[in-house]
Design an enzyme around this catalytic site. Sequence first.
Site, PDB file in Angstrom:
ATOM      1  N   HIS A   1     -10.688  30.395 -21.987  1.00 50.29           N
ATOM      2  CA  HIS A   1      -9.552  29.684 -21.349  1.00 50.29           C
ATOM      3  C   HIS A   1      -9.449  28.297 -21.969  1.00 50.29           C
ATOM      4  O   HIS A   1     -10.209  27.394 -21.637  1.00 50.29           O
ATOM      5  CB  HIS A   1      -9.767  29.556 -19.833  1.00 50.29           C
TER       6      HIS A   1
ATOM      7  N   HIS B   1      -6.679  25.173 -23.651  1.00 53.36           N
ATOM      8  CA  HIS B   1      -5.371  24.591 -23.987  1.00 53.36           C
ATOM      9  C   HIS B   1      -5.536  23.751 -25.245  1.00 53.36           C
ATOM     10  O   HIS B   1      -6.375  22.842 -25.271  1.00 53.36           O
ATOM     11  CB  HIS B   1      -4.870  23.687 -22.857  1.00 53.36           C
TER      12      HIS B   1
ATOM     13  N   LYS C   1      -0.429  35.698 -18.850  1.00 53.84           N
ATOM     14  CA  LYS C   1      -0.890  34.683 -17.908  1.00 53.84           C
ATOM     15  C   LYS C   1       0.122  34.525 -16.779  1.00 53.84           C
ATOM     16  O   LYS C   1       1.304  34.267 -17.016  1.00 53.84           O
ATOM     17  CB  LYS C   1      -1.067  33.344 -18.638  1.00 53.84           C
TER      18      LYS C   1
ATOM     19  N   HIS D   1      -3.595  32.136 -12.739  1.00 52.84           N
ATOM     20  CA  HIS D   1      -3.803  30.817 -12.104  1.00 52.84           C
ATOM     21  C   HIS D   1      -3.651  31.072 -10.613  1.00 52.84           C
ATOM     22  O   HIS D   1      -2.540  31.272 -10.118  1.00 52.84           O
ATOM     23  CB  HIS D   1      -2.783  29.785 -12.598  1.00 52.84           C
TER      24      HIS D   1
ATOM     25  N   HIS E   1     -10.532  29.954 -13.861  1.00 54.41           N
ATOM     26  CA  HIS E   1     -11.096  28.704 -13.323  1.00 54.41           C
ATOM     27  C   HIS E   1     -11.278  28.721 -11.807  1.00 54.41           C
ATOM     28  O   HIS E   1     -10.654  27.949 -11.096  1.00 54.41           O
ATOM     29  CB  HIS E   1     -10.277  27.478 -13.761  1.00 54.41           C
TER      30      HIS E   1
ATOM     31  N   ASP F   1     -11.065  25.670 -19.709  1.00 58.30           N
ATOM     32  CA  ASP F   1      -9.823  25.030 -19.261  1.00 58.30           C
ATOM     33  C   ASP F   1      -9.703  23.610 -19.817  1.00 58.30           C
ATOM     34  O   ASP F   1      -9.086  22.745 -19.188  1.00 58.30           O
ATOM     35  CB  ASP F   1      -9.704  25.027 -17.735  1.00 58.30           C
TER      36      ASP F   1
HETATM   37  O1  DOR Z   1      -5.631  20.935 -14.873  1.00 55.13           O
HETATM   38  C1  DOR Z   1      -4.940  21.748 -15.447  1.00 55.13           C
HETATM   39  N1  DOR Z   1      -4.363  21.474 -16.633  1.00 55.13           N
HETATM   40  N2  DOR Z   1      -4.726  22.934 -14.863  1.00 55.13           N
HETATM   41  C2  DOR Z   1      -3.855  23.818 -15.368  1.00 55.13           C
HETATM   42  O2  DOR Z   1      -3.693  24.854 -14.782  1.00 55.13           O
HETATM   43  C3  DOR Z   1      -3.067  23.499 -16.576  1.00 55.13           C
HETATM   44  C4  DOR Z   1      -3.732  22.498 -17.391  1.00 55.13           C
HETATM   45  C5  DOR Z   1      -2.847  21.887 -18.456  1.00 55.13           C
HETATM   46  O3  DOR Z   1      -2.178  22.624 -19.173  1.00 55.13           O
HETATM   47  O4  DOR Z   1      -2.855  20.666 -18.590  1.00 55.13           O
HETATM   48 ZN    ZN Z   2      -5.701  26.195 -17.868  1.00 50.55          ZN
END
Ligand code: DOR
Ligand code: ZN
Length: 351
Positions: A16, A18, A102, A139, A177, A250
Amino acid sequence: MSAPSALTLSRPDDFHLHVRDGASLAAVVPFSAARFARALIMPNLRPPVRTTQEALAYRSRILAALPAGTDFSPLMSLYLTDQTAPEEVERARASGCILGFKLYPAGATTHSDAGVTDIRAVYAVLERLQETGLALQVHGEVTDPSVDVFDREARFIDTVLAPLAERFKRLRIVFEHITTRAAVEFVLGARSGIAATLTPQHLLMNRNALFVGGIRPHHYCLPVLKSERDREALCAAVRAGSPRLFLGTDSAPHARAAKEAACGCAGIFSAHAALELYAEAFEAIGALERLEAFAAHHGADFYGLPRNSGRVRLERTEWAVPAAYPYGEETLVPLRAGEQITWRLTAMESA
Ligand code: DOR
Ligand code: ZN
């Protein structure tokens, strides 16, 4: 047993992650590639990554942003919307690098406004997912503003996730998460085909960390940090070593100005020290011997991927995390900025 001075593990995966796009992507993805063999890349760009074609193009941009000679494989997830065509599932499956779709409940988190407004809108897509064996990454929070922010995960289990798992009995689901005792109990007691990822921050911190001496925007993520009782339940579950639980950081970078604001963005950047932070969390609960399976085996096994060859080495050497990293034209404040981390990554061999 005396505390080990070094750890050698199979190369882990981050299920997971980003990494954003453009200059931000180039700034953060090398951190993950230095530690992990593969990562499941989240699709919440603006606009979101909704189709196989978009995911393949995004994957090419990620590969192009890697330092030369890096052996790192991005795996992709498509962003579900009320309009997702059921046929997209077949195309995703055929791509070979898309692990699932997702589910962002619309409005639940960062860049989720194009998400699903009513789970019934995607039933036809879920049917196809179940048939093909691709996963649904979830999520898991309700978006009803009248529900207490600390109760949104537990409410989601009762009102959406448990009925969904029952309705689609063969659908493979990753509850992303997880943050609460309720989520741990749900996942460990669920039918087969249900798993969860755990972040370093939810294993290391409780909600007090949001308010130490003042408000701490760099500890704000969604789902938000929970109570100590919840954190203990997550720790107890990883200590017990369930194969349903695996690593998903995450790591979610936002520029400093977007975090340190009157309405700051949700997201904690941890990619600079992800494996090291998990090592610290596992050591703190006396479970270092569980780290390798959590980080390198359970996720691959759940997704039906081969386990990685190659090793990573961590040494017990304190190091100071920089106050910030470059982030395109801006800067990025990492988890533990200006503080010490116990474990240091000293080698990764991909062969
Ligand atoms: O804290 C988070 N940031 N939770 C999420 O679900 C998305 C993520 C983000 O893309 O910044
Ligand atoms: Zn995330």
